[in-house]
Design a protein around this motif. Structure first.
Motif, PDB file in Angstrom:
ATOM      1  N   LYS A  87      40.527  90.215 154.510  1.00  0.00           N
ATOM      2  CA  LYS A  87      39.400  89.336 155.396  1.00  0.00           C
ATOM      3  C   LYS A  87      40.326  87.840 155.358  1.00  0.00           C
ATOM      4  O   LYS A  87      40.372  87.194 156.721  1.00  0.00           O
ATOM      5  N   LEU A  88      40.849  87.498 154.696  1.00  0.00           N
ATOM      6  CA  LEU A  88      41.447  86.032 154.944  1.00  0.00           C
ATOM      7  C   LEU A  88      42.752  86.135 155.873  1.00  0.00           C
ATOM      8  O   LEU A  88      42.795  85.288 156.689  1.00  0.00           O
ATOM      9  N   ALA A  89      43.270  87.279 155.856  1.00  0.00           N
ATOM     10  CA  ALA A  89      44.474  87.556 156.888  1.00  0.00           C
ATOM     11  C   ALA A  89      43.541  87.580 158.428  1.00  0.00           C
ATOM     12  O   ALA A  89      44.278  86.864 159.308  1.00  0.00           O
ATOM     13  N   ASP A  90      42.512  88.081 158.261  1.00  0.00           N
ATOM     14  CA  ASP A  90      41.726  88.132 159.806  1.00  0.00           C
ATOM     15  C   ASP A  90      41.501  86.807 160.214  1.00  0.00           C
ATOM     16  O   ASP A  90      41.551  86.462 161.480  1.00  0.00           O
ATOM     17  N   ASP A  91      41.160  86.073 159.294  1.00  0.00           N
ATOM     18  CA  ASP A  91      40.980  84.621 159.552  1.00  0.00           C
ATOM     19  C   ASP A  91      42.117  83.421 159.698  1.00  0.00           C
ATOM     20  O   ASP A  91      41.862  82.415 159.655  1.00  0.00           O
ATOM     21  N   ASP A  92      43.459  83.925 159.472  1.00  0.00           N
ATOM     22  CA  ASP A  92      44.540  83.137 159.134  1.00  0.00           C
ATOM     23  C   ASP A  92      44.169  82.122 158.006  1.00  0.00           C
ATOM     24  O   ASP A  92      44.768  80.967 158.228  1.00  0.00           O
ATOM     25  N   VAL A  93      43.559  82.461 157.002  1.00  0.00           N
ATOM     26  CA  VAL A  93      43.463  81.546 155.934  1.00  0.00           C
ATOM     27  C   VAL A  93      44.477  82.033 155.010  1.00  0.00           C
ATOM     28  O   VAL A  93      44.591  83.378 154.512  1.00  0.00           O
ATOM     29  N   GLU A  94      45.197  81.204 154.112  1.00  0.00           N
ATOM     30  CA  GLU A  94      46.281  81.658 153.234  1.00  0.00           C
ATOM     31  C   GLU A  94      45.457  82.036 152.016  1.00  0.00           C
ATOM     32  O   GLU A  94      44.550  81.289 151.564  1.00  0.00           O
ATOM     33  N   LEU A  95      45.949  82.939 151.179  1.00  0.00           N
ATOM     34  CA  LEU A  95      45.412  83.207 149.990  1.00  0.00           C
ATOM     35  C   LEU A  95      46.617  82.968 148.781  1.00  0.00           C
ATOM     36  O   LEU A  95      47.626  83.516 149.039  1.00  0.00           O
ATOM     37  N   THR A  96      46.323  81.906 147.950  1.00  0.00           N
ATOM     38  CA  THR A  96      47.453  81.723 147.138  1.00  0.00           C
ATOM     39  C   THR A  96      46.882  82.158 145.670  1.00  0.00           C
ATOM     40  O   THR A  96      45.980  82.172 145.331  1.00  0.00           O
ATOM     41  N   LEU A  97      48.143  83.030 145.109  1.00  0.00           N
ATOM     42  CA  LEU A  97      47.707  83.474 143.809  1.00  0.00           C
ATOM     43  C   LEU A  97      48.225  82.774 142.740  1.00  0.00           C
ATOM     44  O   LEU A  97      49.397  82.089 143.005  1.00  0.00           O
ATOM     45  N   ARG A  98      47.733  82.282 141.657  1.00  0.00           N
ATOM     46  CA  ARG A  98      48.207  81.346 140.488  1.00  0.00           C
ATOM     47  C   ARG A  98      47.969  81.807 139.292  1.00  0.00           C
ATOM     48  O   ARG A  98      46.969  82.297 138.724  1.00  0.00           O
ATOM     49  N   ALA A  99      49.065  82.185 138.412  1.00  0.00           N
ATOM     50  CA  ALA A  99      48.875  82.747 137.136  1.00  0.00           C
ATOM     51  C   ALA A  99      49.034  81.351 136.055  1.00  0.00           C
ATOM     52  O   ALA A  99      49.538  80.276 136.483  1.00  0.00           O
ATOM     53  N   ALA A 299      35.949  96.789 149.271  1.00  0.00           N
ATOM     54  CA  ALA A 299      34.779  96.258 150.407  1.00  0.00           C
ATOM     55  C   ALA A 299      34.144  94.897 149.885  1.00  0.00           C
ATOM     56  O   ALA A 299      33.951  93.793 150.423  1.00  0.00           O
ATOM     57  N   GLY A 300      33.960  95.026 148.371  1.00  0.00           N
ATOM     58  CA  GLY A 300      33.533  93.633 147.820  1.00  0.00           C
ATOM     59  C   GLY A 300      34.209  92.643 147.801  1.00  0.00           C
ATOM     60  O   GLY A 300      33.889  91.459 148.414  1.00  0.00           O
ATOM     61  N   GLY A 301      35.403  92.929 147.953  1.00  0.00           N
ATOM     62  CA  GLY A 301      36.545  91.688 147.979  1.00  0.00           C
ATOM     63  C   GLY A 301      36.356  91.302 149.396  1.00  0.00           C
ATOM     64  O   GLY A 301      36.495  89.799 149.594  1.00  0.00           O
ATOM     65  N   TYR A 302      36.318  91.831 150.442  1.00  0.00           N
ATOM     66  CA  TYR A 302      36.379  91.466 151.872  1.00  0.00           C
ATOM     67  C   TYR A 302      35.009  90.959 152.173  1.00  0.00           C
ATOM     68  O   TYR A 302      35.343  89.501 152.563  1.00  0.00           O
ATOM     69  N   ARG A 303      33.960  91.258 151.705  1.00  0.00           N
ATOM     70  CA  ARG A 303      32.775  90.445 151.939  1.00  0.00           C
ATOM     71  C   ARG A 303      32.882  89.200 150.990  1.00  0.00           C
ATOM     72  O   ARG A 303      32.232  88.180 151.505  1.00  0.00           O
ATOM     73  N   LEU A 304      33.488  89.134 149.887  1.00  0.00           N
ATOM     74  CA  LEU A 304      33.326  88.135 149.176  1.00  0.00           C
ATOM     75  C   LEU A 304      34.063  86.720 149.799  1.00  0.00           C
ATOM     76  O   LEU A 304      33.796  85.581 149.771  1.00  0.00           O
ATOM     77  N   ALA A 305      35.295  87.212 150.394  1.00  0.00           N
ATOM     78  CA  ALA A 305      36.027  86.445 151.406  1.00  0.00           C
ATOM     79  C   ALA A 305      35.120  85.892 152.322  1.00  0.00           C
ATOM     80  O   ALA A 305      35.330  84.437 152.771  1.00  0.00           O
ATOM     81  N   GLU A 306      34.485  86.731 152.883  1.00  0.00           N
ATOM     82  CA  GLU A 306      33.523  85.973 154.141  1.00  0.00           C
ATOM     83  C   GLU A 306      32.672  85.144 153.393  1.00  0.00           C
ATOM     84  O   GLU A 306      32.399  83.995 154.168  1.00  0.00           O
ATOM     85  N   LEU A 307      32.062  85.303 152.433  1.00  0.00           N
ATOM     86  CA  LEU A 307      30.979  84.231 151.755  1.00  0.00           C
ATOM     87  C   LEU A 307      31.884  82.832 151.547  1.00  0.00           C
ATOM     88  O   LEU A 307      31.429  81.816 151.826  1.00  0.00           O
ATOM     89  N   LEU A 308      32.978  82.959 150.755  1.00  0.00           N
ATOM     90  CA  LEU A 308      33.854  81.900 150.680  1.00  0.00           C
ATOM     91  C   LEU A 308      34.055  81.152 151.874  1.00  0.00           C
ATOM     92  O   LEU A 308      33.689  79.793 151.758  1.00  0.00           O
ATOM     93  N   ASN A 313      32.924  76.229 155.026  1.00  0.00           N
ATOM     94  CA  ASN A 313      32.371  75.642 156.103  1.00  0.00           C
ATOM     95  C   ASN A 313      30.975  74.967 156.213  1.00  0.00           C
ATOM     96  O   ASN A 313      30.246  74.604 157.096  1.00  0.00           O
ATOM     97  N   GLY A 314      30.578  74.784 154.741  1.00  0.00           N
ATOM     98  CA  GLY A 314      29.395  73.992 154.513  1.00  0.00           C
ATOM     99  C   GLY A 314      28.230  74.532 154.452  1.00  0.00           C
ATOM    100  O   GLY A 314      27.139  74.245 154.100  1.00  0.00           O
TER     101      GLY A 314
END
Lengths: 339, 339
Positions: A87-99, A299-308, A313-314
């Motif tokens: 989902k994030l790639a679709d919107d060109d938002v970066e995903l950073t992973l942090r340990a 699919a849950g991950g995809y939807r979750l990204a949409e929600l985020l 966006n407020g």
DNA sequence: ATCTTCTACCAAAGCGCTTTGAAAATTTGA
DNA sequence: TCAAATTTTCAAAGCGCTTTGGTAGAAGAT
């Protein structure tokens, strides 16, 4: 090719070009088209760092995972991550992973927020009481929970109907005549494990069956642990006739345990599990095919990204709460109890 | 609290403060300490976006994974990722994860480079011929390969000794009297699969055993596929007496297949597999314990990240090439061939 | 004492974008 | 037709850092 050059090339100001590209209304359609085409043709790409600096928005969301905790042990997490990343790639938002190391987790959230490194967080595997939720809520930074928690704070979430799924699965087993049903659940402090147990207990209560605490096991969800705990349950003098497992991996261990004891699955012992739809371990190809409650975690991950993104966006957290239904799939691993 | 405020607070210029904090020599030790302490006390954190804009370096490395390809199917990838993330977190370098659709993969690399979004890439699961290596080399952007490839280009890499591992494993089986040894390998186009096959063939050749192409299987590394292919091999009229598997997951499937056929592992059929050290599926807890060639993939991820950071700091690829040795662990799943 | 070299610091420019406040061009109203 | 309202465009400031090209002052050389 940067904004300045592009503007010069077009004989326009940077302001106008910037606005044209970002869809602001105060630009005539004619120029907007002209600008868009030129940008396309000259392969203009805005510099991300400059935009971040100017707007204060990073176009980045983060997932923090503690090195030592179970996420890493958990293949479910990867599949979930895949959905988020798509989902994030679709919107060109970066995903950073942090340990993070053992006790730095909250501090890492704090740092990323203070340094303005991210616009929001995805928080997975919430605990029944979860400090992260409290912290992020206090920091007033957008985040979405994958699951729910008892921690009091207004938060957005996507959860699946864990309680309902396990209630229905348990009811099914009861309807098939089972009375002693073992529950191989996830770790006690995890919210979803609690919900699943609640569903299990509710179904038993509805049929007037007294729950046996000895039949409920809370532990990590690995094959080995499934094997060990199923072995223990099946070795009890009053052997359970059915097992309800919180993941296919656990059920897989249970299959091994049953076989070791010479029990036929679907006959001597029924097994049903929750299936997160992991691509490398398919319930339907086990022998016998494993009955499941199913809700694809990807699919849950995809939807979750949409929600985020909506949250960033407020949109208020109250409007961003979803509970996905769970399907119940009947397969040969469960059967009527032999009398 | 930003640089300007900190500088004002200290009665110094931004230049001096910046230099003091970044370890430049033209600052007296006295001021440096003073600056450091104040920064600490006032919790000054440089704004990442501003720094990126000024330096052109992003402090970010990326891993791109194609949604449809096997990485996602692969729990090994998560463990690898964990290792990478740990090292990067240690150095406060950001890790961004990017999903791409089927044919966008190369284009995604190109875009991230052109937009100056990352300082470097980690490229995993290299193919025997890998376009990504060619592209990144042409683009002259730092990257490190997890594995090797035939593609001609100067590249840094961390690999494990796949050839040696499978040569030694095969030799061990031969020494135990086995002559028909099945090879459950990864997909044919993957470089490591080719290397493992090479090791297997070399060992057979060294003992004058003619390889049987029918005993070599290339496929994805899942339990189910391991089960299917092992079943097929063990059903052959001239049944193989030993199986060599490219992952514990495959071996796990092979165990199931053997059991189905009533074969005793370690006696009727010996099994040995490569173990990437996945935390949720342990070779030593299987029944019987699984002999393995072992090289923890997580540690590999950590080391790989170190190499990438060195590459980003200007070390030439030639100096950043490592092949990790692989241990051979003898367990009960292998035994002398019965005569 | 004078001239040269260091050392320790600074002012200001610049990275590439967004956005404010204002001006120019165009349309509208009477 | 001219002023007012509206639309379209622009110059310049600012985001927070690094880095260039300095300048004082102390130290060293003559």
């Amino acid at each position: 090719m940067n904004l300045k050059e592009l503007a010069a090339h077009l004989g326009l100001s940077q302001t106008t070009v910037s606005r044209a590209l970002n869809g602001y209304p105060e630009v005539s359609e004619a120029t907007r088209t002209r600008v868009r085409e030129a940008a396309e043709r000259l392969e203009y790409r805005p510099n991300a760092a400059a935009r971040r600096l100017a707007t204060g928005r990073t176009g980045t969301v983060a997932i923090i995972f503690p090195s030592e905790r179970s996420l890493l042990l958990d293949p479910h997490f990867l599949d979930f991550l895949a959905g988020v990343a798509e989902k994030l790639a679709d919107d060109d938002v970066e995903l950073t992973l942090r340990a993070t190391r053992r006790n730095d987790e909250l501090e890492t959230y704090r740092r990323l927020v203070r340094n303005r490194r991210v616009d929001g967080f995805i928080v997975s595997s919430p605990l029944i009481e979860d400090e992260r939720v409290r912290l992020l809520s206090d920091l007033d930074v957008p985040f979405v929970l994958h699951g729910r928690t008892d921690t009091q704070a207004p938060y957005a979430y996507l959860d699946i109907d864990n309680e309902g799924a396990f209630r229905r699965a348990t009811e099914l087993l009861v309807d098939l005549g089972h009375r002693r049903i073992g529950l191989l659940n996830g770790k006690r402090e995890l919210n979803f494990a609690r919900d699943r147990e609640a569903g299990y207990l509710a179904a038993l209560a509805a049929h007037g069956i007294a729950p046996d605490p000895g039949l409920i096991v809370n532990a990590a969800m690995t094959e080995e642990i499934g094997y060990r705990n199923a072995s223990a349950l099946l070795a009890r003098p009053q052997r359970p006739t059915a097992l309800l497992a919180a993941s296919v991996l656990l059920a897989f261990g249970a299959y091994r345990a049953a076989r070791d004891l010479g029990l036929v699955i679907g006959k001597d012992v029924s097994v049903i599990a929750h299936d997160d739809g992991l691509p490398f371990l398919k319930a339907e190809t086990l022998d016998p095919p494993l009955a499941t409650t199913v809700s694809p975690i990807r699919a849950g991950g995809y939807r979750l990204a949409e929600l985020l993104l909506a949250r960033i966006n407020g949109n208020p957290p109250e409007d961003l709460r979803e509970v996905a239904p769970v399907d119940l799939v009947f397969r040969a691993s469960i059967g009527r109890m032999l009398t």
